[in-house]
Design a protein around this motif. Structure first.
Motif, PDB file in Angstrom:
ATOM      1  N   MET A   1     -11.664   8.513 -12.555  1.00  0.00           N
ATOM      2  CA  MET A   1     -11.263   8.849 -13.859  1.00  0.00           C
ATOM      3  C   MET A   1      -9.933   8.125 -14.281  1.00  0.00           C
ATOM      4  O   MET A   1      -9.837   8.246 -15.591  1.00  0.00           O
ATOM      5  N   ALA A   2      -9.670   7.948 -12.913  1.00  0.00           N
ATOM      6  CA  ALA A   2      -8.151   7.869 -13.307  1.00  0.00           C
ATOM      7  C   ALA A   2      -7.697   6.538 -14.773  1.00  0.00           C
ATOM      8  O   ALA A   2      -7.118   6.501 -15.388  1.00  0.00           O
ATOM      9  N   ALA A   3      -8.692   5.877 -14.243  1.00  0.00           N
ATOM     10  CA  ALA A   3      -8.922   4.321 -15.126  1.00  0.00           C
ATOM     11  C   ALA A   3      -9.428   4.140 -15.563  1.00  0.00           C
ATOM     12  O   ALA A   3      -8.825   3.661 -16.714  1.00  0.00           O
ATOM     13  N   ASN A   4     -10.366   5.873 -16.372  1.00  0.00           N
ATOM     14  CA  ASN A   4     -10.589   5.813 -18.206  1.00  0.00           C
ATOM     15  C   ASN A   4      -9.967   6.450 -18.599  1.00  0.00           C
ATOM     16  O   ASN A   4      -9.311   5.842 -19.481  1.00  0.00           O
ATOM     17  N   TYR A   5      -9.003   7.057 -18.504  1.00  0.00           N
ATOM     18  CA  TYR A   5      -8.038   8.059 -18.807  1.00  0.00           C
ATOM     19  C   TYR A   5      -7.007   8.194 -18.794  1.00  0.00           C
ATOM     20  O   TYR A   5      -5.760   8.919 -19.456  1.00  0.00           O
ATOM     21  N   GLU A   6      -6.546   8.314 -17.563  1.00  0.00           N
ATOM     22  CA  GLU A   6      -4.495   7.941 -17.454  1.00  0.00           C
ATOM     23  C   GLU A   6      -4.253   6.906 -16.714  1.00  0.00           C
ATOM     24  O   GLU A   6      -4.120   5.928 -17.249  1.00  0.00           O
ATOM     25  N   SER A   7      -2.549   6.856 -16.482  1.00  0.00           N
ATOM     26  CA  SER A   7      -1.951   6.237 -17.051  1.00  0.00           C
ATOM     27  C   SER A   7      -2.419   5.110 -15.494  1.00  0.00           C
ATOM     28  O   SER A   7      -2.702   5.621 -14.385  1.00  0.00           O
ATOM     29  N   ASP A   8      -1.077   3.803 -15.273  1.00  0.00           N
ATOM     30  CA  ASP A   8      -2.152   2.773 -14.064  1.00  0.00           C
ATOM     31  C   ASP A   8      -1.249   3.842 -12.469  1.00  0.00           C
ATOM     32  O   ASP A   8      -1.791   3.292 -11.481  1.00  0.00           O
ATOM     33  N   GLU A   9      -0.098   4.434 -13.438  1.00  0.00           N
ATOM     34  CA  GLU A   9       0.547   4.871 -11.992  1.00  0.00           C
ATOM     35  C   GLU A   9       0.244   5.643 -11.367  1.00  0.00           C
ATOM     36  O   GLU A   9      -0.896   6.058 -10.399  1.00  0.00           O
ATOM     37  N   ASN A  10      -1.137   7.059 -12.122  1.00  0.00           N
ATOM     38  CA  ASN A  10      -1.815   7.846 -11.641  1.00  0.00           C
ATOM     39  C   ASN A  10      -2.914   7.239 -11.073  1.00  0.00           C
ATOM     40  O   ASN A  10      -3.301   7.594 -10.221  1.00  0.00           O
ATOM     41  N   LEU A  11      -3.970   6.025 -11.284  1.00  0.00           N
ATOM     42  CA  LEU A  11      -5.022   5.144 -10.573  1.00  0.00           C
ATOM     43  C   LEU A  11      -4.667   4.398  -9.809  1.00  0.00           C
ATOM     44  O   LEU A  11      -4.937   5.123  -8.286  1.00  0.00           O
ATOM     45  N   ALA A  12      -2.960   4.373  -9.783  1.00  0.00           N
ATOM     46  CA  ALA A  12      -2.501   3.638  -8.552  1.00  0.00           C
ATOM     47  C   ALA A  12      -2.787   5.246  -6.915  1.00  0.00           C
ATOM     48  O   ALA A  12      -2.908   4.932  -5.650  1.00  0.00           O
ATOM     49  N   LEU A  13      -2.221   6.025  -7.712  1.00  0.00           N
ATOM     50  CA  LEU A  13      -2.110   6.916  -6.839  1.00  0.00           C
ATOM     51  C   LEU A  13      -3.473   7.384  -6.212  1.00  0.00           C
ATOM     52  O   LEU A  13      -3.868   7.773  -4.691  1.00  0.00           O
ATOM     53  N   GLU A  14      -4.527   7.472  -7.000  1.00  0.00           N
ATOM     54  CA  GLU A  14      -5.501   8.225  -6.560  1.00  0.00           C
ATOM     55  C   GLU A  14      -6.332   6.881  -5.873  1.00  0.00           C
ATOM     56  O   GLU A  14      -6.846   6.977  -4.853  1.00  0.00           O
ATOM     57  N   LEU A  15      -6.180   6.287  -6.177  1.00  0.00           N
ATOM     58  CA  LEU A  15      -6.821   4.707  -5.267  1.00  0.00           C
ATOM     59  C   LEU A  15      -6.596   4.706  -3.878  1.00  0.00           C
ATOM     60  O   LEU A  15      -6.436   4.660  -3.068  1.00  0.00           O
ATOM     61  N   SER A  16      -4.465   4.599  -3.821  1.00  0.00           N
ATOM     62  CA  SER A  16      -4.148   4.813  -2.208  1.00  0.00           C
ATOM     63  C   SER A  16      -4.907   6.537  -1.514  1.00  0.00           C
ATOM     64  O   SER A  16      -4.504   5.501  -0.508  1.00  0.00           O
ATOM     65  N   GLN A  17      -4.886   6.372  -2.016  1.00  0.00           N
ATOM     66  CA  GLN A  17      -6.076   8.240  -1.521  1.00  0.00           C
ATOM     67  C   GLN A  17      -7.718   7.988  -0.952  1.00  0.00           C
ATOM     68  O   GLN A  17      -7.559   7.909  -0.176  1.00  0.00           O
ATOM     69  N   VAL A  18      -7.564   6.757  -1.307  1.00  0.00           N
ATOM     70  CA  VAL A  18      -8.910   6.493  -1.334  1.00  0.00           C
ATOM     71  C   VAL A  18      -9.196   5.598  -0.142  1.00  0.00           C
ATOM     72  O   VAL A  18     -10.025   5.920   0.796  1.00  0.00           O
ATOM     73  N   LEU A  19      -7.726   5.144   0.029  1.00  0.00           N
ATOM     74  CA  LEU A  19      -8.015   3.927   0.964  1.00  0.00           C
ATOM     75  C   LEU A  19      -7.421   4.620   2.240  1.00  0.00           C
ATOM     76  O   LEU A  19      -7.878   4.730   3.199  1.00  0.00           O
ATOM     77  N   TYR A  20      -7.111   5.503   2.217  1.00  0.00           N
ATOM     78  CA  TYR A  20      -6.395   6.806   2.739  1.00  0.00           C
ATOM     79  C   TYR A  20      -7.728   7.346   3.616  1.00  0.00           C
ATOM     80  O   TYR A  20      -7.454   7.856   4.904  1.00  0.00           O
ATOM     81  N   TYR A  21      -8.246   8.012   2.853  1.00  0.00           N
ATOM     82  CA  TYR A  21      -9.941   9.060   3.289  1.00  0.00           C
ATOM     83  C   TYR A  21     -10.572   7.316   3.884  1.00  0.00           C
ATOM     84  O   TYR A  21     -11.845   8.066   4.656  1.00  0.00           O
ATOM     85  N   VAL A  22     -10.725   6.060   3.647  1.00  0.00           N
ATOM     86  CA  VAL A  22     -11.677   4.979   4.414  1.00  0.00           C
ATOM     87  C   VAL A  22     -10.796   5.113   5.765  1.00  0.00           C
ATOM     88  O   VAL A  22     -11.741   5.221   6.506  1.00  0.00           O
TER      89      VAL A  22
END
Length: 86
Positions: free
Chosen positions: A47-68
């Protein structure tokens, strides 16, 4: 922080189980709860990739990596085991 450091942090949290850590609560609930959190963060990344800033996308992706990393710690998977599949 590198992914390798993140994996080490997740392993340490699983070993230490600090009470104030939300990660501890996930470890207590097991793979189902960790998986749900991983899927949630993946969806938020999409959703961030589609509708939010690159900064928010980076935050969400960092959280994906953490939960991996948390799932890896839960299942005792090493970086090498994962890297072999890349």
């Amino acid at each position: 922080m590198t992914f390798e450091e993140m994996v080490q942090l997740a392993k340490e949290r699983k070993f230490q189980m600090p009470e104030e850590s939300s990660t501890t609560q996930l470890f207590k609930k097991g793979t189902h709860a960790i998986g749900k959190k991983l899927v949630e963060e993946a969806a938020e990344s999409w959703m961030a990739a589609n509708y939010e800033s690159d900064e928010n996308l980076a935050l969400e992706l960092s959280q994906v990596l953490y939960y991996v990393a948390v799932m890896m710690a839960e299942k005792n998977l090493s970086l090498d085991e994962v890297y072999e599949k890349l």
